[in-house]
Design a protein around this motif. Structure first.
Motif, PDB file in Angstrom:
ATOM      1  N   TYR A 151       9.601  66.341  21.965  1.00  0.00           N
ATOM      2  CA  TYR A 151      10.202  65.424  21.007  1.00  0.00           C
ATOM      3  C   TYR A 151       9.239  64.306  20.654  1.00  0.00           C
ATOM      4  N   VAL A 152       9.302  63.887  19.394  1.00  0.00           N
ATOM      5  CA  VAL A 152       8.542  62.729  18.930  1.00  0.00           C
ATOM      6  C   VAL A 152       9.461  61.931  18.010  1.00  0.00           C
ATOM      7  N   THR A 153       9.328  60.616  18.066  1.00  0.00           N
ATOM      8  CA  THR A 153      10.164  59.733  17.264  1.00  0.00           C
ATOM      9  C   THR A 153       9.284  58.971  16.280  1.00  0.00           C
ATOM     10  N   GLN A 168       1.406  71.825  16.717  1.00  0.00           N
ATOM     11  CA  GLN A 168       0.790  70.809  17.557  1.00  0.00           C
ATOM     12  C   GLN A 168       1.213  69.422  17.077  1.00  0.00           C
ATOM     13  N   LEU A 169       1.319  68.472  18.006  1.00  0.00           N
ATOM     14  CA  LEU A 169       1.718  67.123  17.656  1.00  0.00           C
ATOM     15  C   LEU A 169       0.772  66.523  16.615  1.00  0.00           C
ATOM     16  N   GLY A 170      -0.515  66.747  16.739  1.00  0.00           N
ATOM     17  CA  GLY A 170      -1.466  66.202  15.770  1.00  0.00           C
ATOM     18  C   GLY A 170      -1.192  66.688  14.363  1.00  0.00           C
ATOM     19  N   ASP A 171      -0.847  67.965  14.199  1.00  0.00           N
ATOM     20  CA  ASP A 171      -0.514  68.511  12.878  1.00  0.00           C
ATOM     21  C   ASP A 171       0.769  67.877  12.342  1.00  0.00           C
ATOM     22  N   THR A 173      -2.014  58.593  22.624  1.00  0.00           N
ATOM     23  CA  THR A 173      -3.396  58.967  22.288  1.00  0.00           C
ATOM     24  C   THR A 173      -3.435  59.788  21.001  1.00  0.00           C
ATOM     25  N   GLU A 174      -2.525  60.759  20.872  1.00  0.00           N
ATOM     26  CA  GLU A 174      -2.439  61.575  19.649  1.00  0.00           C
ATOM     27  C   GLU A 174      -2.105  60.712  18.435  1.00  0.00           C
ATOM     28  N   ALA A 219      -4.254  60.130  15.057  1.00  0.00           N
ATOM     29  CA  ALA A 219      -3.675  60.422  13.733  1.00  0.00           C
ATOM     30  C   ALA A 219      -3.842  59.229  12.799  1.00  0.00           C
ATOM     31  N   ILE A 220      -3.704  58.018  13.324  1.00  0.00           N
ATOM     32  CA  ILE A 220      -3.927  56.827  12.501  1.00  0.00           C
ATOM     33  C   ILE A 220      -5.377  56.805  12.011  1.00  0.00           C
ATOM     34  N   GLU A 221      -6.307  57.110  12.896  1.00  0.00           N
ATOM     35  CA  GLU A 221      -7.731  57.138  12.506  1.00  0.00           C
ATOM     36  C   GLU A 221      -7.982  58.188  11.421  1.00  0.00           C
TER      37      GLU A 221
END
Length: 180
Positions: free
Chosen positions: A4-6, A66-69, A107-108, A112-114
């Motif tokens: 999960y991600v919020t 993937q969370l990064g995607d 960290t991810e 992603a912000i970068e």
């Protein structure tokens, strides 16, 4: 196993609609996070005085997505350079924010912000905030695009362009683009 991600990126009706179309997303729930009022209502949050953001909690299968995607889609489908605003929605409840559950997610999110900043001339203002109590939004907010959004002028103006961007920029990730 579902992770999960919020995320908060403006109106939760609009962000929910985007992520419900992403392959690997198993669930999307609209709610409130980041404030200091217990069990806030939509009316309270919309007033901008509770400190909460309208947000979505996304359940996804990391074997498919993937969370990064997922975070890249988040940044591509809202304006992360607007402070406390998305289009006509103005106030801290519409801020761009991410709420990590652990150091790995944080960290991810920073990465992603970068990545997003590399594509922007204006500064990204998305915040990374502590995970606090999640409050599920009232039932009529859940699955809003499917149940009510297509008859809501605001949604009709905002959501289709977001879905077009998803389907164009992330065609391999869009359920609609893959089945079209």
């Amino acid at each position: 196993m579902t992770e999960y991600v919020t995320l908060a990126g403006g109106c939760f009706w609009c962000t929910e609609a985007v992520f419900k179309d992403v392959i690997g997303v198993e669930s999307v729930e609209s709610g409130y996070i980041g404030g200091d009022v217990e069990n806030p209502t939509y009316k309270q949050v919309c007033g901008g005085d509770t400190g909460h953001a309208e947000a979505i909690r996304i359940g996804f299968d990391p074997a498919q997505l993937q969370l990064g995607d997922l975070l890249d889609i988040f940044f591509a489908t809202h304006d992360a350079t607007q402070l406390n605003r998305q289009g006509n929605d103005v106030g801290p409840q519409y801020r761009s924010a991410m709420f990590p559950v652990d150091d790995a997610q944080e960290t991810e999110m920073r990465a992603a912000i970068e990545r997003a900043q590399a594509d922007q001339s204006r500064p990204i203002v998305t915040t990374i905030e502590p995970m606090t109590i999640w409050y599920e939004a009232e039932g009529y907010h859940q699955d809003y695009w499917e149940t009510s959004g297509r008859t809501n002028g605001y949604c009709m103006a905002v959501i289709p362009p977001k879905l077009q961007k998803l389907r164009k920029s992330f065609a391999a990730r869009s359920k609609a683009a893959v089945t079209a």
